[in-house]
Design a protein around this motif. Sequence first.
Motif, PDB file in Angstrom:
ATOM      1  N   THR A  12      -7.322   8.010 -12.756  1.00  0.00           N
ATOM      2  CA  THR A  12      -7.044   6.828 -11.940  1.00  0.00           C
ATOM      3  C   THR A  12      -5.962   6.015 -12.627  1.00  0.00           C
ATOM      4  O   THR A  12      -6.069   5.714 -13.812  1.00  0.00           O
ATOM      5  CB  THR A  12      -8.326   5.973 -11.789  1.00  0.00           C
ATOM      6  N   TYR A  13      -4.893   5.734 -11.893  1.00  0.00           N
ATOM      7  CA  TYR A  13      -3.839   4.869 -12.429  1.00  0.00           C
ATOM      8  C   TYR A  13      -4.129   3.429 -12.036  1.00  0.00           C
ATOM      9  O   TYR A  13      -4.436   3.151 -10.879  1.00  0.00           O
ATOM     10  CB  TYR A  13      -2.470   5.267 -11.872  1.00  0.00           C
ATOM     11  N   ASN A  14      -4.017   2.545 -13.002  1.00  0.00           N
ATOM     12  CA  ASN A  14      -4.274   1.137 -12.722  1.00  0.00           C
ATOM     13  C   ASN A  14      -3.013   0.299 -12.809  1.00  0.00           C
ATOM     14  O   ASN A  14      -3.055  -0.886 -13.079  1.00  0.00           O
ATOM     15  CB  ASN A  14      -5.325   0.599 -13.691  1.00  0.00           C
ATOM     16  N   ALA A  15      -1.873   0.964 -12.575  1.00  0.00           N
ATOM     17  CA  ALA A  15      -0.589   0.283 -12.744  1.00  0.00           C
ATOM     18  C   ALA A  15      -0.454  -0.924 -11.809  1.00  0.00           C
ATOM     19  O   ALA A  15      -0.025  -1.992 -12.222  1.00  0.00           O
ATOM     20  CB  ALA A  15       0.551   1.259 -12.509  1.00  0.00           C
ATOM     21  N   ASP A  16      -0.835  -0.737 -10.546  1.00  0.00           N
ATOM     22  CA  ASP A  16      -0.699  -1.820  -9.576  1.00  0.00           C
ATOM     23  C   ASP A  16      -2.020  -2.563  -9.411  1.00  0.00           C
ATOM     24  O   ASP A  16      -2.971  -2.318 -10.135  1.00  0.00           O
ATOM     25  CB  ASP A  16      -0.239  -1.249  -8.225  1.00  0.00           C
ATOM     26  N   PRO A  19      -6.046   0.300  -7.734  1.00  0.00           N
ATOM     27  CA  PRO A  19      -6.059   1.537  -8.515  1.00  0.00           C
ATOM     28  C   PRO A  19      -5.766   2.758  -7.633  1.00  0.00           C
ATOM     29  O   PRO A  19      -6.179   2.800  -6.482  1.00  0.00           O
ATOM     30  CB  PRO A  19      -7.502   1.618  -9.036  1.00  0.00           C
ATOM     31  N   VAL A  20      -4.999   3.714  -8.199  1.00  0.00           N
ATOM     32  CA  VAL A  20      -4.688   4.945  -7.467  1.00  0.00           C
ATOM     33  C   VAL A  20      -5.491   6.088  -8.065  1.00  0.00           C
ATOM     34  O   VAL A  20      -5.358   6.393  -9.250  1.00  0.00           O
ATOM     35  CB  VAL A  20      -3.181   5.274  -7.573  1.00  0.00           C
ATOM     36  N   LYS A  21      -6.340   6.696  -7.230  1.00  0.00           N
ATOM     37  CA  LYS A  21      -7.090   7.872  -7.691  1.00  0.00           C
ATOM     38  C   LYS A  21      -6.217   9.105  -7.505  1.00  0.00           C
ATOM     39  O   LYS A  21      -6.237   9.735  -6.455  1.00  0.00           O
ATOM     40  CB  LYS A  21      -8.385   8.006  -6.891  1.00  0.00           C
ATOM     41  N   ALA A  22      -5.434   9.436  -8.533  1.00  0.00           N
ATOM     42  CA  ALA A  22      -4.457  10.524  -8.423  1.00  0.00           C
ATOM     43  C   ALA A  22      -5.123  11.894  -8.424  1.00  0.00           C
ATOM     44  O   ALA A  22      -4.703  12.797  -7.711  1.00  0.00           O
ATOM     45  CB  ALA A  22      -3.447  10.425  -9.555  1.00  0.00           C
ATOM     46  N   VAL A  23      -6.168  12.040  -9.227  1.00  0.00           N
ATOM     47  CA  VAL A  23      -6.931  13.292  -9.290  1.00  0.00           C
ATOM     48  C   VAL A  23      -8.404  12.935  -9.305  1.00  0.00           C
ATOM     49  O   VAL A  23      -8.828  12.036 -10.043  1.00  0.00           O
ATOM     50  CB  VAL A  23      -6.564  14.108 -10.562  1.00  0.00           C
ATOM     51  N   GLY A  40       0.487  21.459  -2.318  1.00  0.00           N
ATOM     52  CA  GLY A  40      -0.072  20.250  -1.723  1.00  0.00           C
ATOM     53  C   GLY A  40       1.037  19.261  -1.450  1.00  0.00           C
ATOM     54  O   GLY A  40       2.116  19.355  -2.041  1.00  0.00           O
ATOM     55  N   PRO A  41       0.769  18.303  -0.565  1.00  0.00           N
ATOM     56  CA  PRO A  41       1.805  17.333  -0.218  1.00  0.00           C
ATOM     57  C   PRO A  41       2.256  16.522  -1.430  1.00  0.00           C
ATOM     58  O   PRO A  41       1.551  16.457  -2.440  1.00  0.00           O
ATOM     59  CB  PRO A  41       1.125  16.419   0.802  1.00  0.00           C
ATOM     60  N   SER A  42       3.424  15.925  -1.308  1.00  0.00           N
ATOM     61  CA  SER A  42       3.904  15.031  -2.338  1.00  0.00           C
ATOM     62  C   SER A  42       2.888  13.908  -2.546  1.00  0.00           C
ATOM     63  O   SER A  42       2.359  13.364  -1.577  1.00  0.00           O
ATOM     64  CB  SER A  42       5.255  14.469  -1.878  1.00  0.00           C
ATOM     65  N   GLY A  43       2.575  13.610  -3.798  1.00  0.00           N
ATOM     66  CA  GLY A  43       1.610  12.559  -4.095  1.00  0.00           C
ATOM     67  C   GLY A  43       0.167  13.031  -4.115  1.00  0.00           C
ATOM     68  O   GLY A  43      -0.756  12.229  -4.283  1.00  0.00           O
ATOM     69  N   SER A  44      -0.047  14.353  -3.968  1.00  0.00           N
ATOM     70  CA  SER A  44      -1.428  14.860  -3.923  1.00  0.00           C
ATOM     71  C   SER A  44      -2.039  15.026  -5.307  1.00  0.00           C
ATOM     72  O   SER A  44      -3.224  15.355  -5.430  1.00  0.00           O
ATOM     73  CB  SER A  44      -1.482  16.175  -3.154  1.00  0.00           C
ATOM     74  N   GLY A  45      -1.232  14.830  -6.366  1.00  0.00           N
ATOM     75  CA  GLY A  45      -1.794  14.858  -7.718  1.00  0.00           C
ATOM     76  C   GLY A  45      -1.418  16.073  -8.550  1.00  0.00           C
ATOM     77  O   GLY A  45      -1.954  16.261  -9.653  1.00  0.00           O
ATOM     78  N   LYS A  46      -0.490  16.875  -8.056  1.00  0.00           N
ATOM     79  CA  LYS A  46      -0.142  18.116  -8.759  1.00  0.00           C
ATOM     80  C   LYS A  46       0.411  17.848 -10.163  1.00  0.00           C
ATOM     81  O   LYS A  46      -0.033  18.464 -11.133  1.00  0.00           O
ATOM     82  CB  LYS A  46       0.893  18.912  -7.945  1.00  0.00           C
ATOM     83  N   SER A  47       1.377  16.936 -10.255  1.00  0.00           N
ATOM     84  CA  SER A  47       1.967  16.648 -11.570  1.00  0.00           C
ATOM     85  C   SER A  47       0.930  16.064 -12.521  1.00  0.00           C
ATOM     86  O   SER A  47       0.869  16.438 -13.699  1.00  0.00           O
ATOM     87  CB  SER A  47       3.120  15.649 -11.435  1.00  0.00           C
ATOM     88  N   THR A  48       0.130  15.146 -12.000  1.00  0.00           N
ATOM     89  CA  THR A  48      -0.893  14.521 -12.833  1.00  0.00           C
ATOM     90  C   THR A  48      -1.863  15.577 -13.369  1.00  0.00           C
ATOM     91  O   THR A  48      -2.219  15.571 -14.549  1.00  0.00           O
ATOM     92  CB  THR A  48      -1.660  13.460 -12.013  1.00  0.00           C
ATOM     93  N   LEU A  49      -2.250  16.500 -12.501  1.00  0.00           N
ATOM     94  CA  LEU A  49      -3.178  17.556 -12.908  1.00  0.00           C
ATOM     95  C   LEU A  49      -2.541  18.452 -13.979  1.00  0.00           C
ATOM     96  O   LEU A  49      -3.163  18.752 -15.010  1.00  0.00           O
ATOM     97  CB  LEU A  49      -3.582  18.375 -11.673  1.00  0.00           C
TER      98      LEU A  49
END
Length: 230
Positions: A12-16, A19-23, A40-49
């Motif tokens: 979970t990113y808490n930047a803003d 919170p964004v649950k990326a994965v 998966g679509p852009s923003g689906s969490g691939k990079s984070t994973l």
Amino acid sequence: KTIIDAHNLSKTYNADTVPVKAVQDVHIHIEEGEFVALVGPSGSGKSTLLNMIGGLDEPTSGSVVLDQVEITKLPENKLIDFRLHNIGFVFQSYNLIPVLTAKENVGFVLQLQKIPKEEREKRVLNLLHQVGLEDKLNSRPGELSGGQQQRVAVARALASKPKIVLADEPTANLDSKSTANLLDIMAKLNKEEKTTFLFSTHDIRVIQKARRVITLVDGKVESDVQQTPK
Ligand code: ADP
Ligand code: ADP
């Protein structure tokens, strides 16, 4: 033999303010020698994973076990060492060292690993040849196009013969010919060295070459299927 085991993995990113649950609660189990596309679509969490599996980003919860080592429990110095010897990264921000030539960028990791000079030279030239950069050996990143830098980054990731290669959109900046070349190199390493590949991609030609396709949607595994590569 299990090589990648992600268990209950969440970020979970808490930047803003929100919170964004990326994965969210991802379980992935990959055996040695698998060739896996992450889509998966852009923003689906691939990079984070991929970042968490590679130990570049710390999960909010859950664990990552690579080749029986729980990397999410390693102290930073041990983690750096583990990454150096076991994982090859091909990421979009190439992270090439600007003052080093293509040859030096690729050889750098091998130097850190204390591979003897002769073996180093051999591997570096061989790989740069395979990615079609034999005439750019002494060029620095600033003198190369985006696609060419990407290919140096690929050669660098593969040079140390890592057990695991993690790639984030490895063909995003490549033309069809370079994409086909890269897929050939990956397939060869996968077959001959049993290197395990996990790569995110939007490229249909790359997806078709995978034997397994994991689809992420909103940070969760939506499907995970085996297929016959084309
Ligand atoms: P993908 O690789 O599938 O495009 P990402 O892992 O980049 O997905 O992003 C997943 C979600 O996490 C997106 O909503 C993105 O905006 C958010 N995100 C990614 N990195 C950060 C960050 N450093 N800070 C805040 N939010 C982030
Ligand atoms: P690729 O050669 O992998 O197809 P690109 O598609 O990024 O690379 O670029 C297309 C062509 O444009 C390249 O062959 C390269 O010669 C040239 N080019 C692009 N950017 C640069 C740059 N910054 N410096 C030198 N040449 C460049």
